[in-house]
Design a protein around this motif. Structure first.
Motif, PDB file in Angstrom:
ATOM      1  N   GLU A 267      14.035 -77.785  69.235  1.00 16.58           N
ATOM      2  CA  GLU A 267      14.285 -77.149  68.217  1.00 16.58           C
ATOM      3  C   GLU A 267      15.740 -77.336  67.845  1.00 16.58           C
ATOM      4  O   GLU A 267      16.685 -77.574  68.652  1.00 16.58           O
ATOM      5  CB  GLU A 267      14.107 -75.773  68.293  1.00 16.58           C
ATOM      6  N   GLY A 268      16.275 -77.673  66.426  1.00 20.12           N
ATOM      7  CA  GLY A 268      17.649 -77.944  66.392  1.00 20.12           C
ATOM      8  C   GLY A 268      18.158 -79.373  66.662  1.00 20.12           C
ATOM      9  O   GLY A 268      19.123 -79.577  66.528  1.00 20.12           O
TER      10      GLY A 268
ATOM     11  N   GLY B 283      20.815 -83.625  58.125  1.00 18.42           N
ATOM     12  CA  GLY B 283      19.612 -82.957  59.146  1.00 18.42           C
ATOM     13  C   GLY B 283      18.440 -83.726  58.973  1.00 18.42           C
ATOM     14  O   GLY B 283      17.949 -83.723  60.279  1.00 18.42           O
TER      15      GLY B 283
ATOM     16  N   GLN C 175      16.595 -85.331  62.464  1.00 20.12           N
ATOM     17  CA  GLN C 175      15.328 -84.872  62.765  1.00 20.12           C
ATOM     18  C   GLN C 175      14.563 -86.155  63.140  1.00 20.12           C
ATOM     19  O   GLN C 175      14.032 -86.448  64.143  1.00 20.12           O
ATOM     20  CB  GLN C 175      14.641 -84.074  61.746  1.00 20.12           C
TER      21      GLN C 175
ATOM     22  N   GLU D  44       9.659 -76.798  65.847  1.00 25.36           N
ATOM     23  CA  GLU D  44      10.208 -76.428  64.460  1.00 25.36           C
ATOM     24  C   GLU D  44      10.837 -77.784  63.832  1.00 25.36           C
ATOM     25  O   GLU D  44      11.868 -77.664  63.479  1.00 25.36           O
ATOM     26  CB  GLU D  44      11.401 -75.438  64.506  1.00 25.36           C
TER      27      GLU D  44
ATOM     28  N   MET E 201      12.613 -77.104  60.231  1.00 22.36           N
ATOM     29  CA  MET E 201      13.728 -76.265  60.204  1.00 22.36           C
ATOM     30  C   MET E 201      15.055 -76.841  59.222  1.00 22.36           C
ATOM     31  O   MET E 201      15.521 -77.749  59.949  1.00 22.36           O
ATOM     32  CB  MET E 201      14.179 -75.809  61.516  1.00 22.36           C
ATOM     33  N   GLY E 202      15.471 -76.215  58.433  1.00 22.04           N
ATOM     34  CA  GLY E 202      16.511 -76.457  57.455  1.00 22.04           C
ATOM     35  C   GLY E 202      16.744 -77.603  56.749  1.00 22.04           C
ATOM     36  O   GLY E 202      17.539 -77.932  56.219  1.00 22.04           O
ATOM     37  N   LEU E 203      15.349 -78.327  56.585  1.00 17.97           N
ATOM     38  CA  LEU E 203      15.147 -79.306  55.618  1.00 17.97           C
ATOM     39  C   LEU E 203      14.788 -78.829  54.319  1.00 17.97           C
ATOM     40  O   LEU E 203      14.059 -78.118  54.110  1.00 17.97           O
ATOM     41  CB  LEU E 203      14.173 -80.277  56.306  1.00 17.97           C
TER      42      LEU E 203
END
Length: 234
Positions: free
Chosen positions: A83-84, A137, A141, A160, A163-165
């Motif tokens: 994650e992240g 980001g 990923q 995840e 996440m944030g995309l």
């Protein structure tokens, strides 16, 4: 391929995972969905050896892996995209990918896999000499996924990935997950975007406060009223 039987995981006094059992068959995409703090990432971290279950059993291809060190688990054929993303920001794209192959010594195989990562993620090829911390980001990923694939896993744990995309990128990442699966890698996917996860998975488990409350065929769960209300916006 992967069988988790009645595992319990604690963070100090906090009982994070309560007696969960999960099965992943070879060739499948299996997803764990649930709200933030439900225990999804904890489950993946336990499979990959970053956490040790207090009780219960984890077997991968018939071998008991519960509690063995994370680096030994990578050698069994399991790789995790955390994650992240957790790319090495001060290293180049190329160096990050090379690190993904640290357990291997077959130079020609590593070069072959590097080429296939660049084919799958052309943007990484364009930026191969760039520092990973300067990527967007979405590119980070892709790099985290490429790095995990460099160990040639038979089971890929994805934590995840959306996440944030931006929505368009989320679609692209999920298409890539399906491609990776089609080329022979089994996938266990943890995802808050339940709609997307259920649309590509064969099987799904719903986690709530450390317990599995529902499980079954992903398409059937996507159609279930309870799941729709709780995770799919009605």
């Amino acid at each position: 391929m992967l069988k988790i039987e009645n595992i319990n995981v604690f963070y100090g006094a906090i009982h994070a995972i309560k007696d969960i059992s999960i099965e992943v068959n070879e060739g499948e995409i299996v997803t764990l969905i649930g709200a933030n703090g439900a225990g999804k990432s904890t489950t993946l971290r336990t499979i990959s050896g970053l956490l040790k279950p207090k009780t219960g059993k984890i077997t991968f291809e018939g071998k008991d892996i519960a509690g063995i060190p994370a680096q030994a688990i990578v050698k069994t054929g399991i790789s995790q995209v955390p994650e992240g993303r957790r790319v090495f920001a001060n290293m180049t794209v190329m160096e990050n990918l090379e690190l993904g192959a640290y357990i291997r010594s077959d130079k020609s195989g590593i070069a072959e896999d590097m080429n296939s990562v660049f084919e799958r993620f052309p943007r990484l090829l364009e930026r191969k000499s760039q520092l990973a911390g300067t990527l967007s980001g979405g590119e980070q990923q892709m790099l985290a996924m490429g790095r995990a694939l460099m160990s040639r896993p038979r089971l890929l744990l994805l934590d995840e990935p959306s996440m944030g995309l931006a929505p368009l990128l989320v679609k692209e990442i999920f298409t890539i997950v399906q491609e990776i699966n089609r080329t022979g890698t089994t996938v266990l996917l943890v995802e808050q975007n339940a709609n997307m996860a259920l649309s590509i998975a064969n099987k799904a488990y719903v986690l709530e406060t450390g317990r599995i409350t529902l499980s079954g065929d992903a398409k059937e769960l996507a159609a279930s009223e309870d799941v729709r209300k709780a995770y799919l916006g009605g």
